[in-house]
Scaffold this active site. Structure first.
Site, PDB file in Angstrom:
ATOM      1  N   GLU A 190       0.413  -0.768   0.091  1.00  0.00           N
ATOM      2  CA  GLU A 190      -0.525   0.320   0.210  1.00  0.00           C
ATOM      3  C   GLU A 190       0.995   1.246   0.008  1.00  0.00           C
ATOM      4  O   GLU A 190       0.350   1.917  -0.437  1.00  0.00           O
ATOM      5  CB  GLU A 190      -0.541   0.307   1.709  1.00  0.00           C
ATOM      6  CG  GLU A 190      -2.273  -0.975   1.231  1.00  0.00           C
ATOM      7  CD  GLU A 190      -3.297  -0.424   0.380  1.00  0.00           C
ATOM      8  OE1 GLU A 190      -3.492   0.650  -0.502  1.00  0.00           O
ATOM      9  OE2 GLU A 190      -3.948  -1.215   0.219  1.00  0.00           O
ATOM     10  N   SER A 191       1.699   1.384   1.289  1.00  0.00           N
ATOM     11  CA  SER A 191       2.837   2.352   1.453  1.00  0.00           C
ATOM     12  C   SER A 191       3.806   2.623   1.125  1.00  0.00           C
ATOM     13  O   SER A 191       4.781   3.908   0.829  1.00  0.00           O
ATOM     14  CB  SER A 191       2.540   3.585   2.386  1.00  0.00           C
ATOM     15  OG  SER A 191       2.075   1.985   3.702  1.00  0.00           O
TER      16      SER A 191
END
Length: 778
Positions: free
Chosen positions: A653-654
């Site tokens: 995700e990040s």
């Protein structure tokens, strides 16, 4: 007839389109209800290198991979230079967090803090601080202050003199003080022979002469480099072109400008070249302008491409009517890609007889597809196939048609279109993926003989393709479950595990081997000749601690000159034997885990084809990091989650960037939308929180793990369904579940029609297993 024309008085189309099974229009809106998815720098030893701890089971080897003994970095003895640089590094080490903050924010407070450090220190510590200040001022286009601070750096210390001298000269040229730069750059290579800036200094010196209206001096500096590697650089070519232009040597300038405009169309220098050609009243041929427009189109800059096509059509009076018609159609396809083309627009396009007619049919078929007019769409594609069987627009139409039927779950028609594409264009960009989709959908249709044949072809014809691991796994499943050839199934699973050991499919293959147990070795099976094994990249966990470029790179990090770290290291290690690790560890040393991971990814090392035991643990800890591990473990345990799954999701995700904010306005490590995060916080008794709170790692992990638990519970504990909903939204996932024709979860995941979602789910499952393998040895 001008360059680029066909015999049918139209251009050969040089455009390249890129289609994929993307989310249909409206899917992004569905997602908004959930998420958007998409110390010291090193120890010094007297031996000249630091030996790092190997990964677990470091002595084990994997069959099929030719692993060598740990690669030894050549010994580098300590020198007066290395000792001087090390002393400078130690002296300025405490500056690093302040300098990094200044480079990141360039706020008044950050400037004041670094300036106070510079004033209160002497020698190399002060020099590094002034270097950081000059660099920040340069980024802020405050060139006078930058030049002043760089000069103070030179006066305070000497360890980074090549940087301070070069950057002082650069700021002087940028600040319109070329006279200050010329004495600094004259003889630069002689004074600093090992400097990173040796190739750049002549170009900067030439620009200083040009700014001082001395073009002859600029030419004198640059001409001797015509046979050197520097001559291929765009900055060299544009500077020499300017010098020729100003000195009246127009022919030489025009040749260079033309080359920049056509061969480097996306560089800033190309725009300069076009401006100067216009100023010199030098017209580009219609063929040259078309070539440039096609390059812009291929880069998906459709607005700019449309403007160029229309400008050429309107302003070039030498064009035939057929050429104008073709350009009008090319501009229209740009509008199609921008979503601005209607059926009426296409109906008004001219009638042509060359490949632009095929393009017109393609556009009509695309509009019919978007309108859901399947009958007319198929009729138009058939016309394309009949009239223009070798047109690249037929290839585009067949791929788009196959994807349309895939999304509609009309697998027979999808297979027919994909197979037709491969038959017509077996070596095209789309052939490997089209061939695989035909194979997989044949499997889903339970046309097992066709699926087996197509999977065999996939492995043999496209052995280096991204689809090969999946083809190996599912062909093994056919051997196991349909043909009941357990030894051959085992052979495929073993080959998959050897060649792609850390891939999602290899993990599935090992699960099948475990399930088969002794049944898989009833008889010997022939080896798979088409499976390619990865060569050992000879990664080293040792760093040559006395290498001046390594120490200088660490010193640059103290001053936050981050963009120079990798080039400085590559001077000593162009093959990346140790410099990749060194760069990543430098970033990691000041808490930049995301940047460290990105540096390792950028190296394109074959991590997913190498056993964990064959790669030094330091690499794994960077490519699969565990920051915030205590908080993560605690919240995973509270919510009954596998901590490795949570880490795998955050990585996807990040990339562990706590400040990440996506284009869809998702925040933090676990990419929570503000509405979702605030609702979760309220339910958890945290009251009303600010959106900025989602950037706090502890808050993001606390709320994100609750959200993940809810998603898994929503799908009755099926992790893959929950992950798919994170990426695509709940509605598509419910629709795919409702189809109810997948025999197991692996088949369900493979059948996800959105490429992005399928890859997302597989990546997180792979990440989970990689974390487990690296950190628990399982």
């Amino acid at each position: 007839m001008f360059q680029g024309m066909t015999k049918a008085s139209g251009w050969v189309v040089a455009m390249v389109l890129a289609s994929a099974v993307a989310m249909p229009e409206g899917a992004a809106a569905q997602k908004t209800t959930k998420k958007k998815h998409a110390t010291t720098a090193g120890s010094k030893t007297s031996s000249g290198s630091s030996k790092k701890t190997a990964g677990h089971s470091s002595t084990s080897k994997s069959k099929g991979h030719a692993h060598s003994a740990a690669h030894k970095v050549p010994h580098v003895a300590a020198t007066a230079e290395s000792r001087r640089l090390t002393s400078a590094f130690v002296a300025s080490e405490k500056l690093r967090p302040m300098a990094q903050q200044l480079a990141s924010t360039r706020s008044p407070a950050a400037y004041s803090g670094v300036r106070a450090y510079a004033s209160s220190h002497t020698g190399e510590a002060s020099a590094a601080a002034y270097l950081a200040l000059g660099h920040a001022a340069q980024m802020d286009h405050n060139y006078s202050d930058a030049e002043s601070d760089f000069r103070r750096a030179s006066q305070s210390g000497t360890s980074l003199n090549d940087y301070t001298v070069y950057l002082t000269a650069q700021a002087a040229v940028q600040g319109n003080h070329p006279g200050d730069a010329i004495p600094l750059l004259t003889g630069f290579a002689t004074r600093y022979p090992g400097s990173l800036f040796v190739p750049n200094a002549p170009v900067l010196l030439a620009n200083a002469y040009l700014a001082g209206n001395q073009p002859a001096e600029a030419i004198r500096v640059l001409q001797p480099l015509k046979a050197s590697p520097a001559a291929s650089k765009v900055d060299y070519r544009v500077t020499l072109a300017k010098a020729y232009q100003v000195s009246g040597q127009s022919a030489e300038a025009i040749t260079l400008y033309r080359g920049l405009y056509l061969r480097d169309p996306f560089s800033p220098e190309a725009a300069i070249a076009k401006t100067q050609l216009d100023a010199m009243a030098v017209p580009l041929s219609a063929g040259e302008r078309k070539q440039h427009a096609d390059a812009v189109f291929n880069a998906k800059q459709y607005s700019e491409a449309a403007a160029e096509y229309r400008s050429l059509r309107k302003n070039d009076q030498t064009l035939s009517q057929a050429d104008r018609d073709a350009l009008e159609i090319y501009a229209a396809v740009c509008d199609l890609k921008l979503g601005k083309l209607s059926k009426g627009d296409v109906a008004g396009l001219p009638v042509t007889g060359d490949d632009s007619a095929a393009l017109k049919l393609y556009m009509q078929s695309e509009l019919a597809r978007k309108d859901g007019d399947v009958v007319n769409h198929d009729l138009l594609v058939s016309q394309l196939d009949e009239k223009y069987p070798h047109s690249r627009w037929l290839e585009e139409a067949l791929f788009s048609s196959g994807n349309m039927y895939l999304i509609r779950s009309d697998f027979p028609n999808a297979v027919a279109n994909y197979e037709r594409l491969v038959e017509r264009f077996p070596r095209s960009t789309y052939a490997p993926s089209s061939h695989w989709r035909a194979a997989w959908l044949s499997y889903r249709l339970r046309r097992f003989p066709d699926a087996a044949r197509l999977m065999d072809e996939q492995i043999q014809n496209y052995p280096a393709g991204a689809e090969t691991p999946g083809a190996l796994y599912w062909r093994g499943r056919l051997y196991e479950e349909v043909e009941h050839n357990l030894p051959q199934a085992s052979n495929y699973y073993h080959s998959l595990s050897e060649a792609y050991i850390n891939s999602y499919y290899a993990m599935l293959g090992r699960q099948r081997l475990a399930a088969l147990g002794s049944q898989s070795v009833v008889a010997a099976a022939p080896p798979l000749a088409y499976v390619r094994m990865v060569e050992d990249p000879h990664l080293s966990a040792e760093l040559p601690e006395n290498d001046p470029h390594l120490i200088k790179a660490r010193l640059l990090a103290n001053a936050a000159l981050n963009e120079y770290i990798r080039p400085e290291l590559q001077l000593a290690d162009p093959d990346g034997t140790w410099s990749v690790l060194a760069e990543a560890e430098i970033y990691q040393s000041f808490g930049e885990n995301t940047r460290a991971m990105q540096a390792m990814k950028r190296a394109k090392l074959p991590f997913f084809s190498l056993p964990v035991s064959s790669v030094p643990m330091e690499y794994w800890q960077i490519i699969f990091p565990r920051p915030y591990w205590g908080v993560l473990q605690q919240n995973a345990q509270v919510n009954g989650l596998d901590p490795y799954l949570v880490a795998g999701l955050i990585r996807q995700e990040s990339e562990f960037n706590p400040g990440a904010v996506s284009k869809a306005n998702a925040y933090g490590l676990m990419q929570l939308l503000p509405s979702v995060g605030k609702a979760l916080a309220k339910k958890q008794g945290l009251g009303k929180i600010q959106t900025s709170s989602l950037l706090d790692p502890t808050m993001s992990i606390r709320l994100g793990t609750v959200d993940l638990r809810h998603a898994i519970d929503h799908y009755n504990g099926q992790v893959e369904y929950a992950l798919a909903s994170y990426n695509a939204g709940d509605s598509p996932v419910q629709r795919w579940i409702a189809a109810g024709d997948a025999r197991d979860v692996a088949e369900w995941v493979e059948s996800i029609p959105y490429s992005e979602t399928r890859d997302y789910v597989q990546a997180i499952i792979r990440n989970r297993e990689m974390y487990r393998s690296i950190y628990s040895g399982k």
